[in-house]
Design an enzyme around this catalytic site. Structure first.
Site: not given
Length: 522
Positions: A142, A304-305, A372, A397, A399, A447-449
């Site tokens: 990200r 995932d997703e 997760w 998590y 973030d 996670w780096t959004e």
């Protein structure tokens, strides 16, 4: 009464103090043929100005000891000698980290600023980790993290005795690994025209291009640097979802005729790769180059997703389902994961995947489930005899927001304070003795959004990652007050010396806030 060893973090299994101190001075020698010895000499030479050569009147000696378990170590400190025994090279490195902690925060500096005598407290420390998988995911897809900052993050992991860096290399928003056979993955897929600032549903687009990637030699260098610090790098190439960057580079991988760019938003993307023979061959070739670079036994395939709409509407996907005797698109998801798993198994590797892989058909032999979305998937997998890494978003998590404070920057996800992270127990209650053995450990996620710089990473990670490190290293019994005292009095000064811009316990500094940038708390 506090012991001089009560400053160690993570807390050791056993420590007994005795009278006296061992002085470090120009007569001190540091000996042993282990890599940890040279690492410690380099670090302490910079911080203390002492040569710490192999000859002197007072000796710190490192050696291997078969009676000590893997990753474990023993320190015996007397006024005239320090003897370090380790179960393996990793244990020797962790012993070196503990010695550096015992010397005080100034030992974490890059130049000598300490005045007075350097000393180690006398006594014995016996230590070993509770879990073999003590991981942290770093999302460089990200927001790209330059190589020098990856090295810095590895140093911070090593200082906390963490031993797995899960490197999230690909996603809809960027492809970060050079693949020689498919150069457009980086020439096209490694950058996007702009990014969403704030949560995707309410955030605003900026017009600042973002990108970057690691060459294969960069990644080999990262792997070697990590390995010298006892850290295994587990790469992730996320399939069959989170793949818009790959589709942007090679449109033939997609399911529609739409012309896609590298995604500029956050969240779950409807665009997934197709299931043609050519696409299967494409990603087999990608994983061939991955295993050339990464020696880790475990490779992450994501999983995932994965939205199923495009496959439901694709004649090609429906034909593949009929060919394979599949009745749902979810089974097609599992089929694709198994193609990658079998290919990697032929190359001596096994997969780890996010917990959706346990819902789309039989798990491939040796597959590890990263639980997760909660703990239940991990419980079910462990009871079924599969190995599990616990990483539930409700607990680890990093973030996610740290407080309800109005100045908390871009507050997304669950509220998880330092105390919450320290209270997390990786082995779910009632799991059962046999299933407990399948829990390899736990992993925190970054996670780096919304973590677009190393400074933002520092803020999100620390000191919560320090708490997590104690959760996965130390015995299960915990004393939150004692931990907070060690953290505040001793460990935060170490982070200060290392230049870590952690979140103050009372709330963010003014320059750590992000006024006007929306989040989405849960």
């Amino acid at each position: 009464m506090l012991s001089p060893f009560d400053i160690l973090l993570p807390r050791p299994v056993e420590a007994v103090a005795t009278q006296g101190v061992f002085p470090l001075d120009r007569a001190t020698a540091l000996t042993g043929s282990l890599p940890a010895v040279e690492w410690l000499r380099t670090e302490l030479r910079a911080a203390t100005g002492l040569a710490l050569t192999e000859s002197g009147s007072a000796v710190i000696t490192f050696s291997l000891d078969a009676s000590i378990p893997a990753e474990g170590y023993r320190l015996e400190i007397t006024p005239t000698a320090v003897r370090v025994g380790a179960g393996d090279e990793a244990g020797a490195f962790y012993a070196a980290q503990s010695l550096r902690q015992l010397l005080g925060p100034a030992a974490f500096r890059r130049s000598p600023i300490h005045s007075g005598q350097w000393t180690l407290p006398c006594g014995t420390v016996l230590d070993r980790p509770r879990f073999g998988w003590r991981g942290c995911l770093l999302d460089v897809a990200r927001h790209f993290l330059p190589k020098s900052d990856v090295f810095r993050f590895l140093d911070l992991m090593a200082a906390h005795k963490l031993n797995v860096l899960h490197l999230h290399l690909t996603d809809d928003q960027g492809w970060r690994m050079e693949i020689e056979r498919y150069p457009r993955l980086t020439s096209v897929g490694a950058w996007r025209e702009r990014s969403t600032v704030g949560h995707g549903s309410v955030g605003a687009l900026d017009d600042r291009p973002h990108g970057g990637y690691y060459t294969k030699d960069d990644l080999r260098e990262i792997v070697a640097y990590a390995g010298a610090r006892g850290i295994t790098v587990v790469p992730e190439i996320d399939v069959p979802g989170h793949t818009q960057a790959a589709i942007a580079a090679y449109p033939e991988l997609g399911n529609t005729d739409a012309e896609l760019g590298v995604w500029t938003g956050w969240g779950i993307n409807p665009n997934v790769i197709n299931v043609s023979d050519e696409t299967v061959k494409f990603f087999r070739a990608v994983f061939d180059e991955v295993v050339e670079v990464f020696p880790a036994e475990v490779i992450c395939v994501g999983g995932d997703e994965v939205p199923l709409v495009q496959w439901r509407e694709s004649p090609q996907a429906q034909a593949r389902m009929a060919e394979q005797g599949l009745t749902t698109e979810a089974q097609l998801h599992g089929w694709f994961i198994r193609q990658m798993a079998v290919h990697l198994a032929d190359r001596g590797r096994r997969i780890i995947g996010w917990d959706e892989i346990a819902e789309v058909g039989d798990l491939p032999p040796g597959a590890i489930v990263a639980s997760w979305r909660g703990e239940q998937a991990g419980v079910d997998a462990a009871r079924a005899g599969h190995q599990v890494v616990m990483c539930p978003e409700q607990h680890v998590y990093l973030d996610h927001r740290q407080a309800d404070h109005p100045d908390e920057p871009i507050p997304v996800g669950y509220l998880r304070t330092l105390a919450d992270v320290y209270a997390y127990e990786p082995v779910p209650a009632g799991l059962g003795a046999e299933a407990v053995t399948q829990v390899l450990g736990a992993q925190a996620q970054l996670w780096t959004e919304h973590l677009d710089t190393p400074r933002r990473l520092d803020y999100a990670a620390f000191p919560r990652l320090s708490a997590f490190a104690e959760v996965v290293w130390s015995p299960a019994e915990r004393d939150p007050e004692a931990f907070l005292r060690r953290l505040t009095d001793h460990h935060l000064p170490r982070l200060d010396a290392l230049g870590v811009e952690y979140r103050p316990l009372v709330g963010p500094h003014p320059w750590q806030t992000r006024p006007g940038v929306p989040g989405l708390p849960r």
